[in-house]
Structures are given as C-alpha cells and as structure tokens.
Motif scaffolding. Structure first.
Motif, PDB file in Angstrom:
ATOM      1  N   ILE A   5       0.833  -1.209   0.000  1.00 19.48           N
ATOM      2  CA  ILE A   5       0.000   0.000   0.000  1.00 19.48           C
ATOM      3  C   ILE A   5       0.862   1.250   0.000  1.00 19.48           C
ATOM      4  O   ILE A   5       0.592   2.227  -0.712  1.00 19.48           O
ATOM      5  N   ASP A   6       1.937   1.229   0.785  1.00 16.21           N
ATOM      6  CA  ASP A   6       2.815   2.399   0.854  1.00 16.21           C
ATOM      7  C   ASP A   6       3.545   2.644  -0.458  1.00 16.21           C
ATOM      8  O   ASP A   6       3.976   3.772  -0.728  1.00 16.21           O
ATOM      9  N   ALA A   7       3.714   1.607  -1.280  1.00 16.66           N
ATOM     10  CA  ALA A   7       4.449   1.751  -2.535  1.00 16.66           C
ATOM     11  C   ALA A   7       3.579   2.231  -3.694  1.00 16.66           C
ATOM     12  O   ALA A   7       4.054   2.309  -4.833  1.00 16.66           O
ATOM     13  N   LEU A   8       2.314   2.559  -3.433  1.00 10.42           N
ATOM     14  CA  LEU A   8       1.426   2.973  -4.511  1.00 10.42           C
ATOM     15  C   LEU A   8       1.790   4.336  -5.079  1.00 10.42           C
ATOM     16  O   LEU A   8       1.494   4.638  -6.235  1.00 10.42           O
ATOM     17  N   ARG A  67      -8.197  -2.762  -6.049  1.00 13.63           N
ATOM     18  CA  ARG A  67      -8.900  -1.690  -6.767  1.00 13.63           C
ATOM     19  C   ARG A  67      -7.935  -0.599  -7.247  1.00 13.63           C
ATOM     20  O   ARG A  67      -8.269   0.170  -8.162  1.00 13.63           O
ATOM     21  N   LEU A  68      -6.771  -0.521  -6.615  1.00 18.64           N
ATOM     22  CA  LEU A  68      -5.829   0.560  -6.923  1.00 18.64           C
ATOM     23  C   LEU A  68      -4.725   0.126  -7.879  1.00 18.64           C
ATOM     24  O   LEU A  68      -3.915   0.956  -8.287  1.00 18.64           O
ATOM     25  N   LEU A  69      -4.662  -1.166  -8.230  1.00 18.46           N
ATOM     26  CA  LEU A  69      -3.571  -1.652  -9.063  1.00 18.46           C
ATOM     27  C   LEU A  69      -3.841  -1.401 -10.539  1.00 18.46           C
ATOM     28  O   LEU A  69      -4.995  -1.413 -10.994  1.00 18.46           O
ATOM     29  N   GLN A  70      -2.773  -1.205 -11.290  1.00 22.94           N
ATOM     30  CA  GLN A  70      -2.862  -0.974 -12.724  1.00 22.94           C
ATOM     31  C   GLN A  70      -1.713  -1.713 -13.414  1.00 22.94           C
ATOM     32  O   GLN A  70      -0.698  -2.031 -12.801  1.00 22.94           O
ATOM     33  N   GLY A  71      -1.867  -1.975 -14.696  1.00 27.56           N
ATOM     34  CA  GLY A  71      -0.779  -2.473 -15.512  1.00 27.56           C
ATOM     35  C   GLY A  71      -0.201  -3.788 -15.030  1.00 27.56           C
ATOM     36  O   GLY A  71      -0.914  -4.757 -14.740  1.00 27.56           O
ATOM     37  N   GLU A  72       1.142  -3.802 -14.940  1.00 31.16           N
ATOM     38  CA  GLU A  72       1.851  -5.029 -14.569  1.00 31.16           C
ATOM     39  C   GLU A  72       1.515  -5.495 -13.163  1.00 31.16           C
ATOM     40  O   GLU A  72       1.477  -6.700 -12.887  1.00 31.16           O
ATOM     41  N   ASP A  73       1.288  -4.549 -12.249  1.00 32.27           N
ATOM     42  CA  ASP A  73       0.944  -4.934 -10.882  1.00 32.27           C
ATOM     43  C   ASP A  73      -0.357  -5.728 -10.858  1.00 32.27           C
ATOM     44  O   ASP A  73      -0.469  -6.743 -10.157  1.00 32.27           O
ATOM     45  N   LEU A  74      -1.338  -5.269 -11.622  1.00 30.78           N
ATOM     46  CA  LEU A  74      -2.612  -5.982 -11.677  1.00 30.78           C
ATOM     47  C   LEU A  74      -2.452  -7.305 -12.415  1.00 30.78           C
ATOM     48  O   LEU A  74      -3.011  -8.329 -12.009  1.00 30.78           O
ATOM     49  N   GLY A 119     -11.574  -3.459 -10.993  1.00 31.64           N
ATOM     50  CA  GLY A 119     -12.814  -3.578 -10.229  1.00 31.64           C
ATOM     51  C   GLY A 119     -13.383  -4.981 -10.281  1.00 31.64           C
ATOM     52  O   GLY A 119     -13.874  -5.507  -9.271  1.00 31.64           O
ATOM     53  N   ILE A 120     -13.318  -5.614 -11.460  1.00 31.08           N
ATOM     54  CA  ILE A 120     -13.797  -6.994 -11.597  1.00 31.08           C
ATOM     55  C   ILE A 120     -12.955  -7.930 -10.739  1.00 31.08           C
ATOM     56  O   ILE A 120     -13.487  -8.815 -10.046  1.00 31.08           O
ATOM     57  N   ALA A 121     -11.633  -7.743 -10.768  1.00 28.94           N
ATOM     58  CA  ALA A 121     -10.757  -8.593  -9.964  1.00 28.94           C
ATOM     59  C   ALA A 121     -11.023  -8.400  -8.478  1.00 28.94           C
ATOM     60  O   ALA A 121     -11.032  -9.372  -7.708  1.00 28.94           O
ATOM     61  N   ALA A 122     -11.245  -7.155  -8.058  1.00 30.30           N
ATOM     62  CA  ALA A 122     -11.512  -6.894  -6.639  1.00 30.30           C
ATOM     63  C   ALA A 122     -12.819  -7.525  -6.199  1.00 30.30           C
ATOM     64  O   ALA A 122     -12.899  -8.129  -5.117  1.00 30.30           O
ATOM     65  N   GLU A 123     -13.859  -7.431  -7.032  1.00 29.37           N
ATOM     66  CA  GLU A 123     -15.145  -8.025  -6.664  1.00 29.37           C
ATOM     67  C   GLU A 123     -15.070  -9.550  -6.656  1.00 29.37           C
ATOM     68  O   GLU A 123     -15.694 -10.210  -5.816  1.00 29.37           O
ATOM     69  N   THR A 124     -14.309 -10.133  -7.583  1.00 26.46           N
ATOM     70  CA  THR A 124     -14.128 -11.587  -7.588  1.00 26.46           C
ATOM     71  C   THR A 124     -13.395 -12.046  -6.337  1.00 26.46           C
ATOM     72  O   THR A 124     -13.769 -13.046  -5.702  1.00 26.46           O
TER      73      THR A 124
END
Length: 332
Positions: A5-8, A67-74, A119-124
């Motif tokens: 979380i701190d690395a966001l 919910r906050l991840l994007q790109g490679e992190d997600l 969002g889909i990944a978080a809800e799953t």
C-alpha cells in the motif's frame, strides 16, 4: 500488505479514500493480534477468534488494494485471484466467469486487461473471500460441537463411575453369576463383591480399545491450514464414546439382550468383551470423521491439487504412451 500500500505513490482523491479504507483494515488486524493480559491471550488462543478477525481484515485490505492496481501490478495479481476464486466459487459463478473472460483476452501473445478489470478482480476476490469465510464459520461451529460432545460424554462417563462407587447396586449390574457355582459371582476386577472400580475398569478398557482404533485411523487423516484442530478433536471424541459403548455393551450382555450370550465366565472375559465393545464405537465416530473431512475439503478442495501445472499430464502420460504403442503394433 502495508508495504504494498505504501508503494502505490501519488493517488487521486478517490483512490486516497480507498487507500484509507485499506489502512483501517490493517490497523484493525493489528489490534486483533495484540492481546492485553494473560487471560485474554489464553481465551483467544483456544477460540481462534483473533486469527479469524485478523485474517478477515487483511483480506478486505487486499480487496481495496486490488482496486488501486494498474498495468503489470494488476497482471501479476490476477492469476492468484483466479486460483483463489476457482477454489471457492462454482464454475458458473458470474463474477468468476467475468474475470476469466477478461483474463482470457490476448493481444500479440500477451494477456490484455481492459480498463475496469481492477474492479472486476476486486469483486471476484471479495466474493471468494466471503465464501471462504462462511466455510471457516461452519468449520468453527463444527469444532465447537465436537468440544461440547467430548465434554458432555466425558462428564457422563465419570458421573456413571461415581454413581457406581456411591451405590454398589449399580456395580452389581456388571457382575455375572458363576455357572460353575464355585463363587457367588464374577466381577471385572476379580473380586466376588461388586465395587465402583469395576465400572471404571470397564470404561478404561473401552477407552483403551478406542484409542487403538483411533491410532489405526491416523493413516487416513491429514493436517490442515485452519486454526482449528479438527483431526485432534475427532481422535479425542473416540475416548468417551469408547467408554460409553463398553459400559452399554456389558449391560446388554448382563440383561441377556444377545441370544446365546447371557453370562461371562471369567473376569478376563468381561474385560475382553469391554474392549471389543470399545472398538465398536468406530462406525459411529467414522461417520463424524467423514463430516469433519468434508468441512476441511471445503477450505482446501481437491480441485486445487488437480490444477497444479502438469499434474494431470504426468498422471496420464504413461497410459497415453501405452495406447500409442498399441496402435503402432496393430498397424504392423
């Protein structure tokens, strides 16, 4: 989780609220595991409520982080989320199917995650966590039932033995008339006068036989990652059940319930039958074992072992190779 979380980095105002919720969940998890006082620590250790509450908050923090991840992190997190979903969600679950569809989209040999996939990944992940939480609640309830059953049956067994000590007429039920008429009666310990210790000996032999039967069943038991010691409780349940079945069995013999078996001729014979009746508890406890294993399988389903890469291929490769060899021989 906190380091992730701190690395966001810098976030928008909306994402900062999501980050704040994740931090609140982690703080709640810390409070759950920081016990104050010996009695409080002892209570939580035996009930595992602190572990469940802490893990629930950590999972909720992970949902908010997703919910906050994007790109490679997600992209690096989606396979683990899918594995978790396949363990706890049914194949026709709409949330799981939607994420599998998004993850199945490829572009130039690379997984493509369209916008909104976080969002889909978080809800799953949230849906899979809720199902797992319900499974753990059922397992915890089953554990409490086992503890209560062991306690109640142990008290009944001890109470019956104390009753036999106080009232010799109860102990007389476990003595048999001597058919040879050498002595007035035959009792489990060998004396010719009934005593409460006769009942305790029968109960001990039933427990002893049940413990041996439980040791033989260890080969089918397995450990688990839950904070509940279900396998140990299932073994302990056999002890009071074995004591009670031994007492009940000797009473049935004394009451001429079994045709052709109306009297026992020696103390060793009474003790041997008590041990035999103690082993007969196994069909009852085996049914409880199956229930316990079904609860454990919900948390660690067999499907997880089957989805390991190459597991099915290695298992069926020799058989397939043999079929190919037979077809070649047939052609010749």
């Amino acid at each position: 989780m906190q380091s992730q979380i701190d690395a966001l980095g810098e976030l928008s105002e909306t994402d900062q609220k999501v980050e704040g919720k994740a931090n609140l969940h982690l703080e709640a998890a810390r409070e759950q595991v920081e016990h104050k006082g010996y009695l409080n620590k002892l209570l939580h250790r035996h009930t595992s409520t602190d572990v469940i509450a802490a893990m629930t908050n950590i999972r909720e923090a992970e949902v908010e982080l997703t919910r906050l991840l994007q790109g490679e992190d997600l992209r690096s997190r989606v396979p683990r989320i899918l594995t978790h979903a396949r363990e706890h969600l049914s194949p026709d679950d709409p949330q799981r199917r939607l994420l599998e569809k998004e993850w199945g989209t490829t572009e130039e040999g690379r997984r493509r995650l369209p916008a909104g996939t976080e969002g889909i990944a978080a809800e799953t992940l949230h849906a899979a966590n809720k199902v797992e939480e319900r499974e753990r609640i059922r397992l915890r309830s089953f554990t409490h039932i086992l503890i209560c059953s062991i306690t109640v049956m142990s008290l009944i067994a001890v109470g019956f033995g104390i009753w036999a000590v106080v009232d010799p007429n109860v102990a007389n039920l476990f003595c048999f008339p001597d058919q040879r008429r050498i002595v007035p009666r035959i009792c489990p310990i060998g004396r010719h006068r009934a005593a409460g210790s006769d009942v305790f000996l029968i109960e001990f032999m039933g427990m002893f036989a049940a413990a041996l039967a439980g040791a033989a069943s260890l080969k089918t038991m397995r450990g688990n990652s839950s904070p509940y010691h279900v396998s140990i409780l299932l073994l302990l349940l056999r002890l009071p059940v074995g004591a009670m079945t031994a007492v009940l069995g000797i009473l049935l013999v004394s009451g001429a319930f079994f045709p052709g078996l109306t009297s026992l001729d020696a103390s060793a014979q009474i003790i041997a039958w008590a041990a035999a009746f103690g082993i007969l508890q196994e069909p009852v406890t085996r049914a409880v074992d199956r229930t316990g294993r079904s609860f454990l399988d919900e948390l660690t389903p067999p499907e997880a072992a089957k989805t390991r890469p190459g597991a099915d291929q290695r298992r069926h490769e020799p058989e397939a190779h043999g079929r190919r060899k037979k077809r070649i021989v047939g052609r010749r």
